[in-house]
Design an enzyme around this catalytic site. Structure first.
Site, PDB file in Angstrom:
ATOM      1  N   TYR A  33     -24.754 -49.009 -11.986  1.00 23.08           N
ATOM      2  CA  TYR A  33     -23.656 -48.325 -12.675  1.00 23.08           C
ATOM      3  C   TYR A  33     -23.976 -46.866 -12.878  1.00 23.08           C
ATOM      4  CZ  TYR A  33     -26.149 -48.294 -17.190  1.00 23.08           C
ATOM      5  OH  TYR A  33     -27.045 -48.061 -18.207  1.00 23.08           O
ATOM      6  N   LYS A 149     -30.641 -47.431 -11.847  1.00 23.93           N
ATOM      7  CA  LYS A 149     -29.671 -47.626 -12.946  1.00 23.93           C
ATOM      8  C   LYS A 149     -28.931 -48.946 -12.730  1.00 23.93           C
ATOM      9  CE  LYS A 149     -26.539 -44.899 -15.844  1.00 23.93           C
ATOM     10  NZ  LYS A 149     -27.198 -45.100 -17.129  1.00 23.93           N
ATOM     11  N   GLU A 182     -38.829 -44.165 -23.065  1.00 20.77           N
ATOM     12  CA  GLU A 182     -37.498 -43.558 -23.221  1.00 20.77           C
ATOM     13  C   GLU A 182     -36.693 -44.395 -24.193  1.00 20.77           C
ATOM     14  OE1 GLU A 182     -35.100 -43.842 -19.603  1.00 20.77           O
ATOM     15  OE2 GLU A 182     -36.098 -45.723 -19.076  1.00 20.77           O
ATOM     16  N   LEU A 207     -35.757 -43.833 -16.551  1.00 21.71           N
ATOM     17  CA  LEU A 207     -34.626 -43.452 -15.715  1.00 21.71           C
ATOM     18  C   LEU A 207     -34.571 -41.923 -15.696  1.00 21.71           C
ATOM     19  CD1 LEU A 207     -32.015 -44.536 -14.221  1.00 21.71           C
ATOM     20  CD2 LEU A 207     -30.808 -43.828 -16.292  1.00 21.71           C
TER      21      LEU A 207
HETATM   22  N1  PLP Z   1     -32.513 -43.762 -19.897  1.00 25.46           N
HETATM   23  C1  PLP Z   1     -31.775 -44.885 -19.943  1.00 25.46           C
HETATM   24  C2  PLP Z   1     -32.467 -46.217 -20.015  1.00 25.46           C
HETATM   25  C3  PLP Z   1     -30.372 -44.815 -19.916  1.00 25.46           C
HETATM   26  O1  PLP Z   1     -29.635 -45.943 -19.948  1.00 25.46           O
HETATM   27  C4  PLP Z   1     -29.755 -43.535 -19.876  1.00 25.46           C
HETATM   28  C5  PLP Z   1     -28.295 -43.409 -19.872  1.00 25.46           C
HETATM   29  O2  PLP Z   1     -27.553 -44.341 -19.983  1.00 25.46           O
HETATM   30  C6  PLP Z   1     -30.560 -42.398 -19.851  1.00 25.46           C
HETATM   31  C7  PLP Z   1     -31.946 -42.550 -19.849  1.00 25.46           C
HETATM   32  C8  PLP Z   1     -29.964 -41.026 -19.806  1.00 25.46           C
HETATM   33  O3  PLP Z   1     -29.393 -40.769 -18.552  1.00 25.46           O
HETATM   34  P1  PLP Z   1     -28.187 -39.753 -18.373  1.00 25.46           P
HETATM   35  O4  PLP Z   1     -28.631 -38.450 -18.948  1.00 25.46           O
HETATM   36  O5  PLP Z   1     -28.000 -39.674 -16.897  1.00 25.46           O
HETATM   37  O6  PLP Z   1     -27.017 -40.344 -19.087  1.00 25.46           O
END
Ligand code: PLP
Length: 285
Positions: A33, A149, A182, A207
């Site tokens: 996603y 993701k 994270e 991520l």
């Molecule tokens: N880490 C995780 C586990 C996430 O689910 C997300 C966003 O949903 C992020 C980091 C941040 O990513 P982004 O800045 O692309 O939204």
């Protein structure tokens, strides 16, 4: 205005939008996603989100169901049809519909795609940013491909629920060495007493957030020193500032970790400045 979803080639009323019972996303979480922020009716950092989408798909050997330009039309159309000015657009692609069996489905099984959009009240997010949020820490019990993701989010869901039950907005995962990886749906950052901005490196244990990537440009513009390294929970609690980043919240100050105040317990100056400037560096489409 009634909500509309895009499901496998059709725009349908949201309340009637459905996927097949043998969609592999539904049965196996076999899909990926993306979430893009929508701000003033425009998509934020669509190009980077689509790049990450392609990477997630290719790591899992799922085909892209349509061309990028066609997908871009769908994303914008769903936002338009739902009248979303501020909020998010959600995109999910799964390995498609096939008789339930663990191996990949037969050649030619078409990936399934769903796109929805929802409004988020910007004033509500601003209130959180003005107050700062609390986070709690939980052991990182996820698989070793969190760089993808994937829609398989059970550890993230349980972590977020733990946070909510303890009156916090986010949970930070902590690895076996005691370092923060994270958040359950965000990247984690601290600012040291020497004003260094610290976040974990994208070494496969987090991520690679798009907001994180864009923020690196904002840091440069502010002449701030970035250090990509792990940090412990104790270091974060003792830090001058802490914050999280994600597409739906941009930069969100963290003021409490496991019930203990960070800095003076109020949103930090650096986090607040980065938040104020973030969208000047983001791409709009
Ligand atoms: N880490 C995780 C586990 C996430 O689910 C997300 C966003 O949903 C992020 C980091 C941040 O990513 P982004 O800045 O692309 O939204």
């Amino acid at each position: 205005m009634s909500r509309i979803a895009y499901v496998n080639g059709r725009y349908v009323p949201h309340r009637e939008a459905a996927v097949h019972v043998e969609d592999r996303g539904y049965q196996f979480a076999d899909g990926v996603y993306e979430v893009c922020e929508v701000r003033a009716g425009r998509l934020i950092d669509e190009r980077r989100h689509m790049e990450r989408l392609q990477r997630s798909l290719s790591e899992l050997r799922i085909a892209m169901p349509m061309s990028l330009p066609a997908l871009s039309v769908v994303l914008h159309e769903v936002v338009r049809r739902n009248g979303v000015r501020d909020g998010i657009v959600y995109l999910q692609i799964t390995r498609g519909v096939a008789k339930r069996d663990h191996p990949f489905p037969p050649e030619g099984t078409r990936p399934a795609i769903v796109v929805t959009a929802s409004r988020i009240d910007p004033a509500k997010i601003e209130r959180f940013a003005a107050d700062g949020i609390a986070v709690v820490t939980v052991p990182d019990n996820r698989w070793d491909r969190v760089d993808i993701k994937s829609i398989a989010l059970l550890p993230n869901i349980l972590a977020k629920q733990t946070a909510r039950e303890q009156g916090a907005r986010e949970a930070w995962f902590v690895d076996a060495a005691g370092n923060v990886t994270e958040g359950s749906s965000s990247n984690a950052w601290i600012v040291t007493s020497g004003n260094q901005v610290v976040t974990r490196t994208t070494d496969g244990t987090i991520l690679k957030g798009i907001t994180r990537t864009v923020l690196l440009d904002v840091l440069k513009a502010h002449d701030l020193t970035l250090v990509e390294r792990p940090f412990t929970v104790a270091e974060a609690i003792g830090a001058r500032e802490a914050f999280i980043t994600s597409a739906s919240q941009s930069v969100m100050p963290v003021v409490r970790i496991d019930g203990k105040p960070v800095g003076n317990g109020a949103p930090g100056l650096i986090a607040t400045a980065l938040r104020a400037d973030f969208h000047s560096y983001a791409e709009k489409s």
